[in-house]
Design an enzyme around this catalytic site. Structure first.
Site, PDB file in Angstrom:
ATOM      1  N   GLN A 279       0.935  -1.013   0.018  1.00 25.03           N
ATOM      2  CA  GLN A 279      -0.025  -0.003   0.144  1.00 25.03           C
ATOM      3  C   GLN A 279       0.886   1.336   0.111  1.00 25.03           C
ATOM      4  O   GLN A 279       2.189   1.198   0.123  1.00 25.03           O
ATOM      5  CB  GLN A 279      -0.817   0.067   1.269  1.00 25.03           C
ATOM      6  CG  GLN A 279      -0.224  -0.199   2.517  1.00 25.03           C
ATOM      7  CD  GLN A 279      -1.126  -0.335   3.690  1.00 25.03           C
ATOM      8  OE1 GLN A 279      -2.082  -0.102   3.659  1.00 25.03           O
ATOM      9  NE2 GLN A 279      -0.481  -0.950   4.823  1.00 25.03           N
ATOM     10  N   HIS A 310      -9.378   5.356  19.702  1.00 24.48           N
ATOM     11  CA  HIS A 310      -8.584   4.310  20.187  1.00 24.48           C
ATOM     12  C   HIS A 310      -8.961   3.940  21.813  1.00 24.48           C
ATOM     13  O   HIS A 310      -8.961   3.135  22.234  1.00 24.48           O
ATOM     14  CB  HIS A 310      -7.168   4.469  20.248  1.00 24.48           C
ATOM     15  CG  HIS A 310      -6.606   4.377  18.806  1.00 24.48           C
ATOM     16  ND1 HIS A 310      -6.394   5.504  18.255  1.00 24.48           N
ATOM     17  CD2 HIS A 310      -6.264   3.313  18.207  1.00 24.48           C
ATOM     18  CE1 HIS A 310      -6.061   5.157  16.702  1.00 24.48           C
ATOM     19  NE2 HIS A 310      -5.972   3.629  16.788  1.00 24.48           N
ATOM     20  N   ASP A 332      -0.174   0.938  13.513  1.00 24.92           N
ATOM     21  CA  ASP A 332       0.461   2.389  13.928  1.00 24.92           C
ATOM     22  C   ASP A 332       0.809   2.615  15.380  1.00 24.92           C
ATOM     23  O   ASP A 332       1.208   3.658  15.774  1.00 24.92           O
ATOM     24  CB  ASP A 332      -0.745   3.221  13.801  1.00 24.92           C
ATOM     25  CG  ASP A 332      -2.203   3.057  14.284  1.00 24.92           C
ATOM     26  OD1 ASP A 332      -2.248   2.770  15.562  1.00 24.92           O
ATOM     27  OD2 ASP A 332      -3.310   2.790  13.553  1.00 24.92           O
ATOM     28  N   ASP A 386      -0.593 -12.426   7.587  1.00 24.10           N
ATOM     29  CA  ASP A 386      -2.042 -12.461   7.360  1.00 24.10           C
ATOM     30  C   ASP A 386      -2.732 -12.904   8.773  1.00 24.10           C
ATOM     31  O   ASP A 386      -2.319 -13.997   8.954  1.00 24.10           O
ATOM     32  CB  ASP A 386      -2.264 -13.107   6.212  1.00 24.10           C
ATOM     33  CG  ASP A 386      -3.979 -13.082   5.837  1.00 24.10           C
ATOM     34  OD1 ASP A 386      -4.528 -13.838   6.751  1.00 24.10           O
ATOM     35  OD2 ASP A 386      -4.413 -12.389   5.254  1.00 24.10           O
ATOM     36  N   ALA A 387      -3.696 -12.076   9.176  1.00 20.48           N
ATOM     37  CA  ALA A 387      -4.116 -12.471  10.718  1.00 20.48           C
ATOM     38  C   ALA A 387      -4.955 -13.715  10.431  1.00 20.48           C
ATOM     39  O   ALA A 387      -4.937 -14.484  11.444  1.00 20.48           O
ATOM     40  CB  ALA A 387      -4.898 -11.275  11.033  1.00 20.48           C
ATOM     41  N   ASP A 408      -8.434  -3.885  15.256  1.00 27.12           N
ATOM     42  CA  ASP A 408      -8.266  -2.738  14.855  1.00 27.12           C
ATOM     43  C   ASP A 408      -8.097  -2.579  13.335  1.00 27.12           C
ATOM     44  O   ASP A 408      -6.757  -2.447  12.863  1.00 27.12           O
ATOM     45  CB  ASP A 408      -7.117  -1.875  15.589  1.00 27.12           C
ATOM     46  CG  ASP A 408      -6.862  -0.400  15.444  1.00 27.12           C
ATOM     47  OD1 ASP A 408      -7.811   0.012  14.820  1.00 27.12           O
ATOM     48  OD2 ASP A 408      -5.925   0.050  15.560  1.00 27.12           O
TER      49      ASP A 408
END
Length: 557
Positions: A279, A310, A332, A386-387, A408
């Site tokens: 990305q 958050h 992040d 990859d989750a 998230d």
């Protein structure tokens, strides 16, 4: 001795010049097949480039791929029909078609990006380019067939074709389509593995256009030069030189163009712009002020009010045992910052697909200051995977059990993340949780996209969770309503500007919505605001919706 009679042409009649012999068939067929191979590869690169860029700019890759493919296939049929009008001048027609295709396909990425950057709308441009490229690609094979058949007929000198020659014509068609399909394979593999990582979308499209122009123009001006008049030859040379000049100029200016377009999208205060393998990451803002983080053009972190998002995402899930915490996404570092504020936390596992996001969150001074250097804490362990696949492997190990799992992730309407909002993924989360564990999910806006939000709720319940819906509001004006909205000015007019969340727990009893006794002091969240947030979300509940699964995703774009 009898002298042979010599017949002289009548006085005043010019003798016709001797016709240049036709080249052997192999000298025509093999260059044609090679050019078909190259043009097919270029055509598929244009197609994939449109799909990839539209998915990045517009979102919902399934919809964009469907639009590009269906429109382009339809246009190819139109192009095949239109090519009939050019068969009498197939050589010059093919040369002009390839020059046009090189120009349109090569500049398509820049024009599409410009429409998005300066006008905020690129859907119509996407359809227009899909139509134009499809028409030009569809005209290629009929014109080449006319050229090859013309060469074959000249070798037969007007006599009737034998059965073997008819079979050979069928073989010619087979050869053309075989070269076309193999070229498409090469172009399809070259785009993700060579052009995209090495050149990027804009330069890759321009280089592909140049290759297309050289291959198409070279074939006509070399192999089929006998079929061209002097005027046609001059026209083709001029057109191809002009196309190559435009593509070369655009290639030289592509970096300046990209910077100007980026300023149009993100404003004048772009501090960092990085293209990873997955990305584009952009950080805006002054070095002293709070930064804004964009991923693929969508606002993920608004520095001035990210704490509202958050805090609402993390702290209700921490009401209970929170020794081991799993964060899905959150590269992040903001969610990890909130989790680490609890002294009882012993380990935090962050599963983030893109290493570039974590690297920037560690090294950029403004981002690192905003996430309180969360990734420097020894309790934090980052996994780049990859989750879905990582969690599928983690559930087979008994030691991998978590008291809290926090999702998230980007908005569920963005197709690449849809599988992480599927019933199957939530089933994996249920296996990774302790019996008393809690699962917090960002589910999009309750007010602006209620169907998406309540589909997430239905999917969680289908996976065996009991849910407690709630939302957070109070967004500072001028920023997008959620972490997936690139529109920074018009968000307030579209809805209430809320973030929607779901707190879930295994079993039949919904988890209590509150704050832990050891919760730190929060700026935007309290027991009263949580209760009001739950009532506000419940009032928006509509009719029951079916869950989303891998084979039947139900989240729109």
């Amino acid at each position: 001795m009898i002298e042979p009679t010599v017949t002289m042409p009548p006085k005043g009649v010019r003798r016709a010049p001797a016709r240049r012999p036709d080249p052997p068939r192999g000298t025509v067929r093999f260059p044609v097949l090679a050019v078909v191979f190259v043009c097919a590869a270029c055509g598929l690169v244009y197609e994939l480039e449109l799909v990839a860029l539209a998915s990045y700019l517009i979102g919902d890759s399934v919809t964009q791929a469907s639009v590009v493919l269906s429109v382009m296939v339809f246009a190819m049929g139109v192009g095949s029909l239109l090519a009939k009008a050019l068969r009498c001048r197939a050589a010059v027609g093919f040369g002009l078609v390839e020059a046009g295709l090189a120009l349109v396909g090569g500049t398509s990425a820049m024009v599409l990006y410009a429409a998005f950057a300066w006008f905020g709308e690129s859907r119509y441009v996407l359809v227009a380019f899909s139509l134009a490229i499809g028409v030009l690609v569809g005209a290629e094979i009929p014109l080449l067939m006319s050229l090859i058949q013309r060469g074959d007929r000249s070798g037969r000198s007007g006599r009737k074709a034998s059965l073997g020659e008819q079979d050979d014509a069928a073989g010619t068609v087979a050869d053309l389509f075989a070269a076309d399909y193999v070229g498409a394979l090469v172009g399809g593999l070259a785009f993700p593995f060579l052009l995209l990582p090495w050149l990027g979308q804009l330069t890759g499209a321009l280089v592909t256009g140049a290759v297309n122009a050289v291959a198409g123009g070279g074939l006509v001006l070399w192999v089929f030069r006998r079929d061209l008049t002097g005027r046609s030859r001059a026209l083709l040379v001029a057109v191809n030189v002009a196309v190559l000049a435009v593509l070369a100029t655009a290639t030289v200016l592509v970096d300046d163009f990209e910077q100007a377009a980026r300023r149009a999208v993100y404003g004048e205060r772009v501090r960092v712009a990085v293209h990873t393998e997955l990305q584009e990451i952009v950080v805006t803002g002054s070095p002293e002020g709070p930064p804004d983080l964009f991923l693929d053009g969508r606002l993920r972190v608004a520095g001035r009010d990210e704490y509202r998002y958050h805090e609402a995402l993390v702290h209700p899930a921490m009401n209970g045992d929170h020794t081991r915490v799993l964060l899905v996404g959150g590269g992040d570092g903001m969610a990890a910052r909130e989790v680490l504020r609890y002294p009882g936390v012993r380990s935090v596992t962050v599963v983030e697909l893109d290493p570039g996001v974590v690297r920037l969150a560690r090294t950029d001074p403004a981002l690192a200051r905003l996430n309180a250097q969360a990734f420097s804490d020894p309790r934090v362990h980052v996994v780049h995977a990859d989750a879905f696949h990582w969690l599928r492997g983690a559930t087979g190990r008994p030691r991998e059990r978590y008291d809290v799992v926090i999702s998230d992730l980007p908005d569920p309407g963005i197709t690449p993340s849809a599988k992480l909002y599927a019933q199957e993924f939530y089933g994996l989360v249920a296996q990774a949780l302790t019996p008393a564990g809690r699962f917090a999910v960002h589910a999009g806006s309750v007010a602006d996209r209620p169907r998406t939000y309540w589909t997430v709720d239905a999917t969680l319940r289908a996976a065996g969770f009991a849910t407690r819906p709630y939302s957070a509001s109070g967004r500072i004006p001028g920023f997008a309503a959620g972490p997936d909205r690139a529109d920074r000015t018009g968000g307030a007019g579209r809805g209430s500007g809320d973030w929607g969340f779901l707190l879930a727990a295994p079993g039949g009893r919904p988890p209590a919505l509150g704050l832990a006794p050891d919760a730190p002091r929060l700026r935007s969240l309290g027991e009263d605001t949580l209760a009001a947030a739950a009532r506000r979300a419940e009032r928006a509940r509509g009719t029951a919706l079916p869950p989303s699964t891998l084979v039947h995703p139900r989240y729109g774009g």
